[in-house]
Structure formats: C-alpha cells, structure tokens
Design an enzyme around this catalytic site. Structure first.
Site, PDB file in Angstrom:
ATOM      1  N   SER A 176      -3.029 -10.326  10.568  1.00 40.89           N
ATOM      2  CA  SER A 176      -4.095 -10.472  11.546  1.00 40.89           C
ATOM      3  C   SER A 176      -5.102  -9.320  11.434  1.00 40.89           C
ATOM      4  O   SER A 176      -5.728  -9.146  10.393  1.00 40.89           O
ATOM      5  CB  SER A 176      -3.496 -10.582  12.958  1.00 40.89           C
ATOM      6  OG  SER A 176      -4.458 -11.011  13.892  1.00 40.89           O
TER       7      SER A 176
ATOM      8  N   ASP B 211      -3.833 -22.135  13.011  1.00 39.80           N
ATOM      9  CA  ASP B 211      -3.986 -20.822  13.662  1.00 39.80           C
ATOM     10  C   ASP B 211      -5.039 -20.928  14.763  1.00 39.80           C
ATOM     11  O   ASP B 211      -6.201 -21.244  14.491  1.00 39.80           O
ATOM     12  CB  ASP B 211      -4.407 -19.789  12.607  1.00 39.80           C
ATOM     13  CG  ASP B 211      -4.291 -18.361  13.099  1.00 39.80           C
ATOM     14  OD1 ASP B 211      -4.506 -18.118  14.302  1.00 39.80           O
ATOM     15  OD2 ASP B 211      -3.994 -17.471  12.274  1.00 39.80           O
TER      16      ASP B 211
ATOM     17  N   HIS C 223      -0.485 -18.799  14.389  1.00 36.50           N
ATOM     18  CA  HIS C 223      -0.743 -17.376  14.148  1.00 36.50           C
ATOM     19  C   HIS C 223       0.577 -16.606  14.137  1.00 36.50           C
ATOM     20  O   HIS C 223       0.872 -15.820  15.051  1.00 36.50           O
ATOM     21  CB  HIS C 223      -1.688 -16.829  15.224  1.00 36.50           C
ATOM     22  CG  HIS C 223      -2.321 -15.517  14.869  1.00 36.50           C
ATOM     23  ND1 HIS C 223      -3.189 -15.362  13.809  1.00 36.50           N
ATOM     24  CD2 HIS C 223      -2.216 -14.284  15.434  1.00 36.50           C
ATOM     25  CE1 HIS C 223      -3.586 -14.113  13.744  1.00 36.50           C
ATOM     26  NE2 HIS C 223      -3.007 -13.433  14.716  1.00 36.50           N
TER      27      HIS C 223
END
Length: 256
Positions: free
Chosen positions: A128, A199, A232
């Site tokens: 991320s 995501d 995610h």
C-alpha cells in the site's frame, strides 16, 4: 536504537521539518546472508506486523528490515495523525506530492541499506503506502537523486510493490529520458507489482496506471500481476509469487 530523527532540506518555503521514525524490526537470515530488503508497511500500520509474516517465508538468505513510519497528520484522513511515510491526499495525478516527506523517508530507508556488506544485494518492498514509498525509491535510484537534488546513494537490485501506487508520476518520463544513465538504470531495475482487482482502498486501475507510467518512463524490467477478486490485502499465492520472483531476480541459493 530503534528510533531516529531525520531532517532534510527540501527547498520549500517551509524550510526544514524533522521527522521522528518509529521502531525498526529486523529479521535475521537463517542461512547465508545474500540479500537485504527493507520492507515498508501501509498507512497506520507498523514494522512489527510485517516482520512476523516475512519471517515465515521460505527465504532463508534474506535479511528483512521493517522500519516504522513517523506519526503525522494525513490529508487523506482529514488531518488525523497516524503512521505514514509521507502525507497523501486523493490518489490521483492531480493531487500534489509531499516531496519533503517522500525524500525524508526515502533517505531513512536508504540509510539502512548503506551499511550492508558490499557483497549483499539490496532491495525495497512494501504494501500500500509502503509500496508507493518503494516505487518512489526506485525512481530516485534511476534518476540518481532524490526530488530535492541530493544524490541517491544505493544501487537497488529489486523492488516489490503490493497494492500500491506511484507518487511523483507527473514528468517522470521526461526526467528519465533526458539522461542516458538514468534510462539505463531504469531499464535494468527489476520491479514486481501486484494488485487485487477488487481493491477498494487503492483501486486496481490506479495500480495498473502506475505500472503503465513506470513502463513508458523506461522501467522495462517490470512485472505486473493481478489477483482476481482480491481486495486490499495479501494472500498466500501472492506471497509465493513474491518469493519465487525474489529468488530468481536476486539469484538466491537454497530458497524454496
């Protein structure tokens, strides 16, 4: 000591800011030390959670360094303070980049790698916002300098970005292509990017666009993998692919 301060001049009107980084966690290699990778956590996380996962991977010849980002107000969270490698607002090319934060974190990361033995291959990976930081470091490596012009001191051998994005994508192609050395370094740097198609935090299209931006800038040794139906987070298959890719690109012995 696990905590450090970093001050960097940015040339901005605000002058200098001091960043206080959190605790660093280190996973020692169980076998012959062939590579060192700094692995960077996502927004609001810390180095501890990733160190535990990385320790379980079948990569005995890698030393993992898992630092913790400074705690700072984050525009994306309405100014709420949490651990973040740099300040981030809306994830788009139009959103301004926090060059000072990016450069300070990139320098902090490079500092870990600068003390590694000369025969050890070094790399950066992350998830991320940590992936975004790894990709910014990749561009600094290719350009040979940070955004503020200070020379980038590390010869990266591998960069991994999971569920992330590319900061500073505007103008990157022009910056790379005006320098033969930068173009050569960009073309030779192995990069692995992966992203879940579902995501909802860093949308898949942003990850895909980041890979495209890197590719047209001259980062041709780039692999982009998508994971259908994944959000995610990471899944075992993805981490298996990371292990296989690192083993191949870093020519590691006795892994897997």
């Amino acid at each position: 000591m696990s905590y450090s301060h970093y001050t960097m001049a940015s040339g901005s009107r605000t002058g200098r800011r001091t960043f206080e980084f959190g605790r660093t966690y280190v996973v020692r290699p169980k076998g012959k030390h062939q590579a060192t990778i700094v692995w960077l956590h996502g927004l609001g996380d810390n180095g501890s959670s990733w160190s535990q996962l990385l320790e379980s991977l079948p990569l005995p010849n890698i030393k993992w360094i898992c630092p913790t980002a400074p705690t700072r107000p984050v525009a994306l969270l309405g100014g709420f303070p949490c651990t973040a490698w740099f300040d981030a607002g809306e994830l788009s090319e139009e959103s301004p980049d926090d060059w000072e934060g990016l450069d300070a974190s990139a320098a902090h990361i490079a500092n870990f790698l600068s003390t590694e033995p000369s025969d050890v291959k070094v790399g950066i990976g992350g998830f991320s916002m940590g992936a975004a930081m790894a990709l910014y470091s990749a561009t600094a490596c290719a350009l040979g300098r940070y955004g503020n012009g200070i020379p980038y001191p590390i010869n990266l051998r591998a960069v991994v970005g999971l569920s992330g994005w590319l900061p500073g994508s505007r103008g990157l192609r022009n910056k790379i292509q005006v320098s033969h050395e930068a173009a050569r370094r960009a073309a030779s740097l192995p990069i692995l990017l992966s992203h879940g198609t579902c995501d909802d935090v860093v949308p898949y299209k942003i990850g895909e666009k980041s890979a495209h931006s890197l590719n047209i800038a001259g980062f041709w040794n780039l692999t982009f993998k998508n994971y259908e139906g994944i959000g995610h987070y990471t899944v075992p298959k993805e981490m298996d692919e990371v292990c296989n890719w690192l083993t191949t690109k870093l020519c590691l012995e006795g892994s897997r």
